[in-house]
Design an enzyme around this catalytic site. Structure first.
Site, PDB file in Angstrom:
ATOM      1  N   SER A  97       0.841  -1.194   0.000  1.00 35.68           N
ATOM      2  CA  SER A  97       0.000   0.000   0.000  1.00 35.68           C
ATOM      3  C   SER A  97       0.881   1.251   0.000  1.00 35.68           C
ATOM      4  O   SER A  97       1.649   1.458  -0.920  1.00 35.68           O
ATOM      5  CB  SER A  97      -0.943  -0.040   1.202  1.00 35.68           C
ATOM      6  N   LYS A 144     -19.008  18.436   4.365  1.00 34.10           N
ATOM      7  CA  LYS A 144     -18.029  18.602   5.436  1.00 34.10           C
ATOM      8  C   LYS A 144     -17.909  17.311   6.247  1.00 34.10           C
ATOM      9  O   LYS A 144     -16.846  16.959   6.713  1.00 34.10           O
ATOM     10  CB  LYS A 144     -18.439  19.769   6.340  1.00 34.10           C
TER      11      LYS A 144
END
Length: 343
Positions: A170, A222
């Protein structure tokens, strides 16, 4: 009764005295440490050639006959002087070895940026940088910065080799693919080119106990998914879209640096052992970092560079906690999963 009172007063005086002495000692140690080391840390440089020679000589000396040791030592010193003169005359190749042990937050980037800066200041034509990398990945922004630090070496015109002995998955592989050459041990875990996010949600539990949890935001996205609030399909869709965008950027980054790989075939979030990673083009050679480095002892001066930051007590405790999580990360890598939005 009077004896007990007197004893209590005496004990209180002793405790007060001990605390006062300890306070003075701790303050003195703090001032002394501050005087010894100014600034945020220091660079440590170790000659691996000398360390290797000491190990070799120790084993050789143990096998020598008692009468032969003196002559061998004399010849060894003579040859070492000649080698030093020859190295100074030729100004031959130097190999700088850096070590990156990544945690979830990629906190080793703090030291890496200082080490890279030092190497770039001292490197000359013909030198090489080798990074021994071990990481199962972590937060996107942390490993993005770590990869950018390694990219500074490439931009500086210095050959960069990354060695993977255990795992570079990763975010760890995102760092590795910056290198011109990637070397992996046969059973090292390599790949996991994917992005994962997971979090619990306690909304139904709170609702069952008549507990309201409110999230107030300015901006439609948000907050998308929350731990305590009620998650919506629209929020999930946006969150998944963010993950896909991050994954696309990750794929583009790997494709740019490893142009020979079939990015669609390897960007599935899977991990492969070193030998299979070689077949897929994720690495260039299969061997351990020790094999790669020791093969260059006769042709290059090899220096291991590390930058030691001064750590506060809070940082030491946090580091110990982070270390305990590393084992979990390796297990998660094997299962192709991990906590939070990670690469």
């Amino acid at each position: 009764m009077e004896f007990i009172v007197d004893y209590g007063l005496f004990l209180a005086k002793v405790v007060t005295f001990v605390i006062a002495v300890l306070a003075v000692v701790i303050a003195a140690m703090a001032l002394s440490a501050r005087g010894r080391k100014s600034g945020k840390g220091h660079l440590e440089v170790k000659s691996l050639n000398r360390e290797y020679a000491r190990m070799k000589d120790a084993l050789t000396d143990a096998m020598l006959a008692p009468g032969a040791k003196k002559a061998v030592l004399k010849e060894r010193h003579r040859l070492e002087k000649l080698r030093r003169k020859e190295r100074r005359r030729q100004e031959g190749k130097r190999l700088f070895v850096l070590n990156f042990h990544g945690d979830l937050r990629a906190s080793a980037t703090r030291a890496l940026r200082e080490e890279v800066t030092a190497v770039l200041a001292a490197a000359r034509a013909g030198d090489e940088v080798v990074v021994r990398l071990e990481s199962g990945g972590g937060v996107v922004h942390g490993y993005g910065l770590a990869a950018s630090q390694l990219d500074r070496i490439r931009k500086g015109g210095i050959p960069l080799t990354v060695c993977i002995d255990k795992v570079a998955a990763s975010g760890g592989y995102m760092m590795a693919c910056v290198a011109e050459r990637i070397i992996a041990a046969p059973f090292a875990f390599v790949g996991s080119i994917g992005v994962v996010a997971q979090l619990p949600n306690f909304h139904r539990l709170l609702k069952k106990h008549d507990v309201d949890y409110e999230v107030l935001t300015a901006g439609e996205y948000k907050r998308t998914l929350t731990v305590f609030g009620e998650n919506t399909d629209k929020g999930r869709e946006k969150f998944l879209d963010d993950l896909e965008q991050t994954h696309d950027l990750f794929k583009s980054f790997v494709a740019e640096h490893r142009q020979a790989v079939d990015i669609d075939a390897i960007a599935t979030g899977e991990v492969w052992l070193g030998t299979r990673a070689l077949e897929l083009g994720l690495v260039d050679e299969v061997m351990t970092s020790d094999e790669y480095i020791t093969a260059r002892f006769d042709s290059a001066e090899i220096f291991e560079i590390s930058y030691a930051h001064k750590k506060s007590l809070q940082e030491k405790v946090g580091f110990a906690a982070e270390e305990s999580l590393d084992g979990l990360v390796l297990r998660w890598v094997k299962r192709l999963a991990g906590p939070g939005r990670h690469m």
